[in-house]
Design a protein around this motif. Structure first.
Motif, PDB file in Angstrom:
ATOM      1  N   VAL A  92      41.869  88.279  59.406  1.00  0.00           N
ATOM      2  CA  VAL A  92      41.990  86.911  59.907  1.00  0.00           C
ATOM      3  C   VAL A  92      41.770  85.962  58.735  1.00  0.00           C
ATOM      4  O   VAL A  92      40.740  86.041  58.048  1.00  0.00           O
ATOM      5  CB  VAL A  92      40.968  86.624  61.020  1.00  0.00           C
ATOM      6  N   VAL A 114      34.799  86.350  65.165  1.00  0.00           N
ATOM      7  CA  VAL A 114      35.792  87.098  65.929  1.00  0.00           C
ATOM      8  C   VAL A 114      35.084  87.848  67.048  1.00  0.00           C
ATOM      9  O   VAL A 114      34.054  88.506  66.822  1.00  0.00           O
ATOM     10  CB  VAL A 114      36.578  88.078  65.036  1.00  0.00           C
ATOM     11  N   TYR A 165      41.606  89.633  70.946  1.00  0.00           N
ATOM     12  CA  TYR A 165      40.524  89.262  70.038  1.00  0.00           C
ATOM     13  C   TYR A 165      40.536  87.743  69.856  1.00  0.00           C
ATOM     14  O   TYR A 165      41.582  87.159  69.560  1.00  0.00           O
ATOM     15  CB  TYR A 165      40.664  89.977  68.690  1.00  0.00           C
ATOM     16  N   VAL A 167      39.275  84.255  68.031  1.00  0.00           N
ATOM     17  CA  VAL A 167      38.829  83.696  66.754  1.00  0.00           C
ATOM     18  C   VAL A 167      38.254  82.308  67.034  1.00  0.00           C
ATOM     19  O   VAL A 167      38.910  81.480  67.689  1.00  0.00           O
ATOM     20  CB  VAL A 167      39.987  83.591  65.749  1.00  0.00           C
TER      21      VAL A 167
END
Length: 281
Positions: A92, A114, A165, A167
């Motif tokens: 990321v 995350v 996921y 962020v």
């Protein structure tokens, strides 16, 4: 001896074939390192999103390979959500473009976090998860390299599993007078294939993807509700869970074992034939 040489050649050819196939499947793909500021296109040609959510429930979905952008105010919590499948090691990258130094009153510290589909915080293997921007810095870049996603794990473990996921990007520390200043943000998620070394004997029945949520919206004729998906899915769907490159190694090992057995048998048979004493001597 001719048969022995043929078997030996076949054994070496089979070994070379299996080794090259295993190396090709186990080698991870090259990770993108493009850091240009223009939004990139997804594999299907769609541009990345230009806004971010402010909570887990309103996180903006982004696919791997897309570059998401958003305009926000300093102090906002920004959320995106992306899919990660078994065998992928996601990276990321986030970039925050800061306002002019004349408008700021000091340094600031930024951080990305995350979380998986169960909202468990996932640790970064390495990268700059938290960085401090000087008072005269034009931008700050953050990176988080996650652990390789496993197809299955024990219930008590904190291993990353296939699914969504989240962020979260936010500022940790800055002068109080700088709250509310406009900033520009960019987010990009890429991944590499971990290969068969990370395969496990098991798979989830379903990926860890949240369902849908009812979100209030205002309209001319009164309030209403929209059904918004809280998860995301890869463009090519989730992995079936049964195919891994271990099948190549298993088949190659069986082939080499069979060739070795035939080769050993031919050697022992040839030695026995040479050791026989002709009759009458």
């Amino acid at each position: 001896m001719r048969t022995t040489r043929a078997l030996a050649s076949g054994l070496l050819a089979g070994l070379a074939l299996v080794t090259s196939a295993g190396a090709a499947t186990a080698a991870p793909s090259v990770q993108r390192t493009d850091t240009s500021s223009s939004p990139s296109a997804a594999p299907d040609g769609e541009a990345g999103p230009t806004e971010a959510g402010t909570t887990f429930r309103t996180a903006t979905a982004v696919q791997q390979g897309q570059r998401a952008t958003a305009e926000a105010s300093t102090g906002d919590y920004l959320y995106w959500v992306f899919p990660a499948d078994a065998g992928q090691r996601a990276t990321v990258r986030a970039k925050v473009t800061l306002p002019g130094s004349a408008a700021r009153h000091g340094a600031s510290a930024w951080q990305i976090d995350v979380y998986d589909g169960l909202r468990r915080r996932q640790a970064c293997m390495y990268g700059h998860q938290t960085r401090k921007a000087a008072a005269d810095a034009a931008s700050v870049e953050l990176t988080c390299v996650l652990r390789t996603v496993r197809a299955w794990s024990e219930p008590w473990a904190d291993d990353p599993l296939p699914g969504s996921y989240y962020v979260r990007l936010t500022v940790l520390d800055l002068p109080a007078t700088d709250l509310g200043l406009p900033v520009g943000t960019e987010l990009e998620v890429t991944s590499v294939d971990g290969g068969g070394a990370h395969d496990v004997d098991g798979s989830l029945a379903e990926p860890l993807v949240p369902g849908v949520s009812s979100v209030e919206r205002a309209s001319d004729d009164g309030a209403g509700q929209d059904r918004v998906s809280l998860g995301s899915e890869p463009d090519d769907g989730w992995a079936s869970g049964w195919w891994t490159d271990r099948w190549l190694w298993t088949a190659g090992g069986g082939l080499l074992g069979a060739l070795a057995a035939v080769f050993g048998y031919s050697l022992t048979r040839g030695n026995g034939r040479l050791s026989r004493v002709p009759p009458g001597i």
